[in-house]
Design a protein around this motif. Structure first.
Motif, PDB file in Angstrom:
ATOM      1  N   ARG A 157       0.845  -1.138   0.192  1.00 10.15           N
ATOM      2  CA  ARG A 157      -0.164   0.057  -0.090  1.00 10.15           C
ATOM      3  C   ARG A 157       0.836   1.190   0.013  1.00 10.15           C
ATOM      4  NH1 ARG A 157      -3.841  -2.104   4.831  1.00 10.15           N
ATOM      5  NH2 ARG A 157      -5.334  -3.469   3.498  1.00 10.15           N
ATOM      6  N   VAL A 158       0.724   2.059  -1.210  1.00 12.57           N
ATOM      7  CA  VAL A 158       1.556   3.056  -1.083  1.00 12.57           C
ATOM      8  C   VAL A 158       0.996   4.356  -1.578  1.00 12.57           C
ATOM      9  CG1 VAL A 158       3.742   4.062  -2.470  1.00 12.57           C
ATOM     10  CG2 VAL A 158       3.173   1.583  -2.491  1.00 12.57           C
ATOM     11  N   VAL A 159       1.379   5.497  -0.734  1.00 12.12           N
ATOM     12  CA  VAL A 159       0.585   6.921  -0.804  1.00 12.12           C
ATOM     13  C   VAL A 159       1.776   7.858  -1.192  1.00 12.12           C
ATOM     14  CG1 VAL A 159      -0.157   8.621   0.665  1.00 12.12           C
ATOM     15  CG2 VAL A 159      -1.128   6.337   0.978  1.00 12.12           C
ATOM     16  N   TYR A 160       1.155   8.563  -2.317  1.00 16.91           N
ATOM     17  CA  TYR A 160       1.949   9.898  -2.475  1.00 16.91           C
ATOM     18  C   TYR A 160       1.394  11.274  -2.253  1.00 16.91           C
ATOM     19  CZ  TYR A 160       4.465  13.121  -5.735  1.00 16.91           C
ATOM     20  OH  TYR A 160       5.327  14.028  -6.074  1.00 16.91           O
ATOM     21  N   HIS A 161       2.027  12.062  -1.403  1.00 11.67           N
ATOM     22  CA  HIS A 161       1.462  13.126  -0.868  1.00 11.67           C
ATOM     23  C   HIS A 161       2.253  14.403  -1.650  1.00 11.67           C
ATOM     24  CE1 HIS A 161      -0.164  15.442   2.881  1.00 11.67           C
ATOM     25  NE2 HIS A 161      -0.303  15.988   1.749  1.00 11.67           N
ATOM     26  N   ALA A 162       1.328  15.143  -2.447  1.00 15.45           N
ATOM     27  CA  ALA A 162       1.775  16.369  -2.952  1.00 15.45           C
ATOM     28  C   ALA A 162       1.435  17.553  -2.330  1.00 15.45           C
ATOM     29  CB  ALA A 162       1.512  16.507  -4.469  1.00 15.45           C
ATOM     30  N   ASN A 163       2.542  18.383  -2.107  1.00 13.51           N
ATOM     31  CA  ASN A 163       2.029  19.982  -1.247  1.00 13.51           C
ATOM     32  C   ASN A 163       1.885  20.824  -2.342  1.00 13.51           C
ATOM     33  OD1 ASN A 163       2.129  19.323   1.859  1.00 13.51           O
ATOM     34  ND2 ASN A 163       3.613  17.933   1.170  1.00 13.51           N
ATOM     35  N   PHE A 185      -3.344  15.384  -1.992  1.00 16.56           N
ATOM     36  CA  PHE A 185      -2.832  16.762  -2.698  1.00 16.56           C
ATOM     37  C   PHE A 185      -3.255  17.642  -1.524  1.00 16.56           C
ATOM     38  CE2 PHE A 185      -4.016  20.670  -4.910  1.00 16.56           C
ATOM     39  CZ  PHE A 185      -2.857  20.994  -5.187  1.00 16.56           C
ATOM     40  N   THR A 186      -2.422  18.289  -1.012  1.00 16.57           N
ATOM     41  CA  THR A 186      -2.574  19.522  -0.188  1.00 16.57           C
ATOM     42  C   THR A 186      -2.509  20.864  -0.668  1.00 16.57           C
ATOM     43  OG1 THR A 186      -2.175  18.093   1.944  1.00 16.57           O
ATOM     44  CG2 THR A 186      -2.255  20.498   2.362  1.00 16.57           C
ATOM     45  N   VAL A 235      -6.998  13.852  -7.551  1.00 14.07           N
ATOM     46  CA  VAL A 235      -6.419  12.820  -6.626  1.00 14.07           C
ATOM     47  C   VAL A 235      -7.540  12.103  -5.812  1.00 14.07           C
ATOM     48  CG1 VAL A 235      -4.486  14.218  -6.092  1.00 14.07           C
ATOM     49  CG2 VAL A 235      -6.185  14.644  -4.960  1.00 14.07           C
ATOM     50  N   ASP A 236      -6.839  11.128  -5.202  1.00 13.21           N
ATOM     51  CA  ASP A 236      -7.916  10.154  -4.275  1.00 13.21           C
ATOM     52  C   ASP A 236      -8.329  10.815  -3.052  1.00 13.21           C
ATOM     53  OD1 ASP A 236      -7.484   7.853  -5.778  1.00 13.21           O
ATOM     54  OD2 ASP A 236      -5.478   7.843  -5.385  1.00 13.21           O
ATOM     55  N   CYS A 237      -7.527  11.847  -2.434  1.00  7.60           N
ATOM     56  CA  CYS A 237      -7.702  12.472  -1.311  1.00  7.60           C
ATOM     57  C   CYS A 237      -7.368  13.976  -1.467  1.00  7.60           C
ATOM     58  CB  CYS A 237      -7.276  12.103  -0.175  1.00  7.60           C
ATOM     59  SG  CYS A 237      -7.690  12.748   1.398  1.00  7.60           S
ATOM     60  N   PHE A 238      -8.257  14.791  -1.478  1.00  8.27           N
ATOM     61  CA  PHE A 238      -7.905  16.347  -1.645  1.00  8.27           C
ATOM     62  C   PHE A 238      -7.851  16.873  -0.136  1.00  8.27           C
ATOM     63  CE2 PHE A 238      -9.549  20.798  -2.226  1.00  8.27           C
ATOM     64  CZ  PHE A 238      -8.281  21.381  -2.513  1.00  8.27           C
ATOM     65  N   THR A 239      -6.967  17.570   0.413  1.00 10.96           N
ATOM     66  CA  THR A 239      -7.181  18.245   1.635  1.00 10.96           C
ATOM     67  C   THR A 239      -6.462  19.764   1.778  1.00 10.96           C
ATOM     68  OG1 THR A 239      -4.513  17.676   2.141  1.00 10.96           O
ATOM     69  CG2 THR A 239      -6.040  16.024   2.520  1.00 10.96           C
ATOM     70  N   THR A 240      -6.778  20.490   2.666  1.00  7.55           N
ATOM     71  CA  THR A 240      -6.384  21.771   3.036  1.00  7.55           C
ATOM     72  C   THR A 240      -6.069  22.003   4.440  1.00  7.55           C
ATOM     73  OG1 THR A 240      -6.411  24.111   2.629  1.00  7.55           O
ATOM     74  CG2 THR A 240      -8.536  23.123   3.150  1.00  7.55           C
ATOM     75  N   VAL A 241      -5.616  23.053   4.867  1.00 10.72           N
ATOM     76  CA  VAL A 241      -5.015  23.120   6.193  1.00 10.72           C
ATOM     77  C   VAL A 241      -6.090  23.908   7.293  1.00 10.72           C
ATOM     78  CG1 VAL A 241      -2.530  23.263   5.182  1.00 10.72           C
ATOM     79  CG2 VAL A 241      -3.936  25.586   5.666  1.00 10.72           C
ATOM     80  N   SER A 256     -14.629  20.807  -2.277  1.00 11.54           N
ATOM     81  CA  SER A 256     -14.273  20.807  -0.917  1.00 11.54           C
ATOM     82  C   SER A 256     -13.064  19.681  -0.410  1.00 11.54           C
ATOM     83  CB  SER A 256     -15.543  20.475  -0.046  1.00 11.54           C
ATOM     84  OG  SER A 256     -16.426  21.362  -0.221  1.00 11.54           O
ATOM     85  N   ALA A 257     -12.479  20.078   0.497  1.00 10.42           N
ATOM     86  CA  ALA A 257     -11.447  19.086   0.928  1.00 10.42           C
ATOM     87  C   ALA A 257     -12.141  17.813   1.785  1.00 10.42           C
ATOM     88  CB  ALA A 257     -10.646  19.844   2.053  1.00 10.42           C
ATOM     89  N   ASP A 258     -11.566  16.759   1.325  1.00  3.04           N
ATOM     90  CA  ASP A 258     -11.846  15.247   2.117  1.00  3.04           C
ATOM     91  C   ASP A 258     -11.477  15.456   3.455  1.00  3.04           C
ATOM     92  OD1 ASP A 258     -12.901  14.053  -0.315  1.00  3.04           O
ATOM     93  OD2 ASP A 258     -10.872  14.028  -0.999  1.00  3.04           O
TER      94      ASP A 258
END
Length: 555
Positions: A157-163, A185-186, A235-241, A256-258
């Protein structure tokens, strides 16, 4: 009710322009969080950054030729990647891969054309740092693809997190070429939201009415907005801060962010006990000595030392309203102590002042100010600097009879500034109060850093941090709580200036016992923002990304 166990990744790759490259707040996010993730996923988290120090010594990176040795040889020989592998010199010492992205410039047009065909990313209007960031993003994607093909398999299981938008192209590349990898993606601030605010357009009252694509065209931001928006949607999961930035994402990116990934902090570099007391005393002596030598004054330790810091975004960071409040403070009849106010904001800095250096070396007590008694370093643009222009406009002179003195320190406090030669964290703990009256601030590390050093702070509810503190209190947080949160809108600049003035004035009248209690309350709020509390939201993001990737692959 049965709790569903969160899916955890076996490997995490995280990319940012600020890996081993200290240029902004994202560096603080990643570098303080790294140890928490390294403890949870020992040497299974890899940070990927740009090798912009090629040929020069990077103090933040220690190369290790034995680290990932077999893959490195494969990546260089078979995939033609120019990489260096080692450790990031931060707590946790995570494995870090720095990639030279410049070879990809030769393929730039083909890369952009493919991104348009695959994801409708508009790179046609690109300018400035867009090409540099995009080539790094693409190179980072190729690095992860190479590692996955050589070292991993579908069972991992691999995750790639792009900022930030600067890494979006890499996330989209992996989405297409290695769909087995779950992508996150954040956005730490929407590029178009920051641009609207920075161009003096009212962001908040009209947010519901703005069309992100339309505003991108109007403000010449089409390419950055496009990569940010398309990455958020694919992306599979979109995030913000923060929730305030999530509102921007909803309105300007139509997504909207997940999960909201609030920015945590570590307090392992905050000194304890007698060491704290000694360093605070040293910081105060350094700041008072500087002021007395620059201004020809005799300010004592009774002086109330106030400061602001951060990026030089004059309106967005509230530097303008800070100066306005200090000007009003000069006429405040209730002010009980002299105020020494610092602006620690890097500008277009030239050389440290030789006349000031000479005075600092002297044991003599000076009674006359130096020429331009506002600034510690000469600027390349002395006649067109926003801080100096506003001080001039407000007719603030640092006159001997004024109870409020203002000093602009326009450089990075990295220990080599030529005047103090002290690090920012070694100075901030000398403040009595800090002020960050931001207009546009997705999170707000500066007030969080302040309270971590037991220094009470003033911020606004247009900062994600300010909103979070209010949520802790269930009301607007007050100075007695350790954090004063001011209500700020598009149009209440004058009221904000008055509240800051009144807050500093009120603080000047407090007893030592009252101040001690406020400092304790400030530190208690900082404790609630430690990564051990906030890391759970990352685990939620990993789970969402992995589950969505599984769904994709099952189709």
């Amino acid at each position: 009710m049965m709790m569903i166990e969160l899916l955890k990744p076996d490997y995490i790759f995280e990319s940012s322009w600020e890996v081993c490259n200290k240029v902004g707040g994202i560096y603080t996010v990643l570098s303080t969080r790294a140890k928490t993730l390294q403890d949870a996923f020992p040497d299974k988290i890899f940070f990927i950054g740009p090798d912009v120090w090629s040929g020069k010594e990077n103090p933040l990176f220690s190369e290790d030729e034995n680290c990932l040795k077999d893959w490195c040889a494969y990546a260089r020989e078979s995939d033609g990647l120019k990489i260096r592998v080692g450790r990031w010199n931060i707590p946790g010492s995570p494995i870090t891969i720095l990639v030279d992205f410049t070879p990809f410039y030769a393929q730039k047009n083909d890369i952009y054309g493919q991104a348009w065909c695959d994801f409708q990313v508009d790179s046609l209007h690109a300018y400035g740092d867009y090409d540099e960031a995009s080539m790094f993003a693409y190179a980072a994607g190729k690095v992860v693809e190479s590692f996955y093909r050589h070292c991993l398999s579908k069972k991992d299981r691999v995750v790639y997190h792009a900022n930030e938008w600067m890494t979006g192209l890499g996330a989209l590349y992996l989405r297409k070429h290695v769909p087995e990898i779950a992508t996150i993606f954040t956005t730490h601030a929407t590029s178009i939201g920051r641009s609207i605010a920075g161009n003096n357009k009212p962001l908040y009252d009209y947010l519901f009415a703005y069309n992100g694509d339309q505003m991108a065209g109007e403000l010449n931001m089409q390419s950055k907005h496009s990569i940010e928006k398309q990455t958020a949607h694919h992306v599979d999961c979109f995030t913000t801060v923060s929730e305030i930035t999530n509102n921007e994402c909803r309105e300007l990116l139509d997504k909207s962010a997940d999960v909201v990934l609030m920015n945590g902090f570590e307090d392992d570099f905050v000194p304890k006990g007698n060491t704290f007391v000694a360093r605070r005393k040293k910081a105060r002596q350094a700041m008072l000595n500087l002021a007395n030598k620059l201004l020809g004054t005799k300010l004592t330790d009774e002086t109330l030392i106030v400061g602001t810091s951060g990026r030089y975004e004059f309106k967005n960071k509230g530097i303008n309203v800070y100066l306005e409040s200090l000007n009003r403070l000069t006429r405040d009849k209730n002010l009980k102590r002299d105020v020494l106010a610092f602006i620690n904001v890097p500008g277009w800095v030239g050389d440290p002042r030789e006349d000031l250096i000479a005075r600092l070396k002297s044991k003599e007590q000076f009674t006359t100010p130096l020429e331009v008694p506002f600034i510690t370093h000469w600027l390349h643009n002395m006649n067109h600097d926003q801080v100096l222009d506003m001080l001039k406009y407000l007719n603030m002179s640092n006159a001997p009879e004024s109870k409020v003195k203002v000093i602009f320190v326009p450089c990075y406090l990295d220990g080599n500034d030529g005047i103090w030669n002290m690090h920012y964290y070694d100075l901030i703990l000398g403040y009595d109060l800090s002020v960050y009256p931001s207009y546009y601030e997705p999170w707000g590390y500066t007030p969080l850093e302040s309270i971590a050093f037991h220094v009470p702070t003033v911020t606004t509810d247009l900062a994600g941090f300010g909103l979070w503190v209010n949520s802790l209190k269930g009301r607007f947080s007050e100075l007695a709580d350790g954090v004063k949160v001011i209500h700020r809108t598009d149009y209440n600049y004058s009221e904000v200036a008055d509240v800051i003035k009144d807050t500093v004035s009120d603080f000047s009248a407090l007893s030592a016992a009252e101040i001690k209690k406020i400092r304790k309350n400030a530190a208690a709020i900082a404790e609630k923002a430690l990564w051990k509390h906030f890391i759970q939201y990352y685990y939620e993001a990993y789970d969402i990304a992995l589950r969505n990737a599984e769904k994709r692959l099952a189709l």
